[in-house]
Design a protein around this motif. Structure first.
Motif, PDB file in Angstrom:
ATOM      1  N   ALA A   4       2.953  -7.714  -7.140  1.00  0.00           N
ATOM      2  CA  ALA A   4       2.589  -8.539  -6.617  1.00  0.00           C
ATOM      3  C   ALA A   4       1.640  -9.290  -6.445  1.00  0.00           C
ATOM      4  N   LEU A   5       1.043  -8.053  -5.891  1.00  0.00           N
ATOM      5  CA  LEU A   5      -0.329  -8.375  -5.109  1.00  0.00           C
ATOM      6  C   LEU A   5      -1.813  -8.883  -5.625  1.00  0.00           C
ATOM      7  N   SER A   6      -2.857  -9.560  -5.548  1.00  0.00           N
ATOM      8  CA  SER A   6      -3.806  -9.927  -6.630  1.00  0.00           C
ATOM      9  C   SER A   6      -4.724  -8.545  -6.571  1.00  0.00           C
ATOM     10  N   THR A   7      -5.556  -8.640  -7.376  1.00  0.00           N
ATOM     11  CA  THR A   7      -6.374  -7.605  -7.929  1.00  0.00           C
ATOM     12  C   THR A   7      -6.534  -6.408  -6.571  1.00  0.00           C
ATOM     13  N   SER A   8      -7.550  -7.312  -5.874  1.00  0.00           N
ATOM     14  CA  SER A   8      -8.406  -7.067  -4.343  1.00  0.00           C
ATOM     15  C   SER A   8      -7.060  -6.266  -3.827  1.00  0.00           C
ATOM     16  N   GLU A   9      -6.741  -7.032  -2.867  1.00  0.00           N
ATOM     17  CA  GLU A   9      -4.972  -7.111  -1.996  1.00  0.00           C
ATOM     18  C   GLU A   9      -4.758  -4.947  -3.329  1.00  0.00           C
ATOM     19  N   TYR A  10      -4.426  -5.580  -4.688  1.00  0.00           N
ATOM     20  CA  TYR A  10      -3.989  -4.219  -5.262  1.00  0.00           C
ATOM     21  C   TYR A  10      -4.869  -2.871  -4.528  1.00  0.00           C
ATOM     22  N   LEU A  11      -6.032  -3.491  -5.169  1.00  0.00           N
ATOM     23  CA  LEU A  11      -7.552  -2.097  -5.679  1.00  0.00           C
ATOM     24  C   LEU A  11      -7.424  -1.840  -4.083  1.00  0.00           C
ATOM     25  N   CYS A  12      -7.488  -2.451  -2.766  1.00  0.00           N
ATOM     26  CA  CYS A  12      -7.085  -2.093  -1.556  1.00  0.00           C
ATOM     27  C   CYS A  12      -6.097  -0.705  -1.116  1.00  0.00           C
ATOM     28  N   VAL A  13      -4.953  -1.157  -1.940  1.00  0.00           N
ATOM     29  CA  VAL A  13      -4.133  -0.781  -1.405  1.00  0.00           C
ATOM     30  C   VAL A  13      -3.445   0.588  -2.061  1.00  0.00           C
TER      31      VAL A  13
END
Length: 87
Positions: free
Chosen positions: A25-34
């Motif tokens: 359920a993450l945003s694109t930038s949050e997903y990329l960061c993780v």
């Protein structure tokens, strides 16, 4: 206070949750960061096929999170004057 991305990375590293479940359920930038923070380039979406393209999508806070987790000795990434780059 720990960021959302850092909390998720910690939970994944501690085997509390699977990456795919934690990142759903993450945003694109949050997903990329993780994905970058857990050094799982295989999880990057096709629009971001490599570390560099994903890196450029992150803000300064997210970049610092990634560097914190991928900069230990033996990592394939290093910090340089511009942020992060492949060794």
């Amino acid at each position: 206070m720990m960021s959302k991305e850092a909390r998720i990375i910690e939970r994944i590293r501690q085997d509390v949750v699977e990456p795919e479940d934690a990142m759903a359920a993450l945003s694109t930038s949050e997903y990329l960061c993780v994905a970058l923070g857990i050094n799982r380039l295989d999880l990057l979406p096709s629009r971001f096929p490599d570390f560099e393209s994903a890196w450029h999508r992150l803000d300064d806070v997210q970049r610092s999170i990634v560097l914190f987790y991928v900069s230990p000795p033996g990592s394939v990434y290093r910090k340089d004057d511009w942020g992060a780059s492949r060794c």
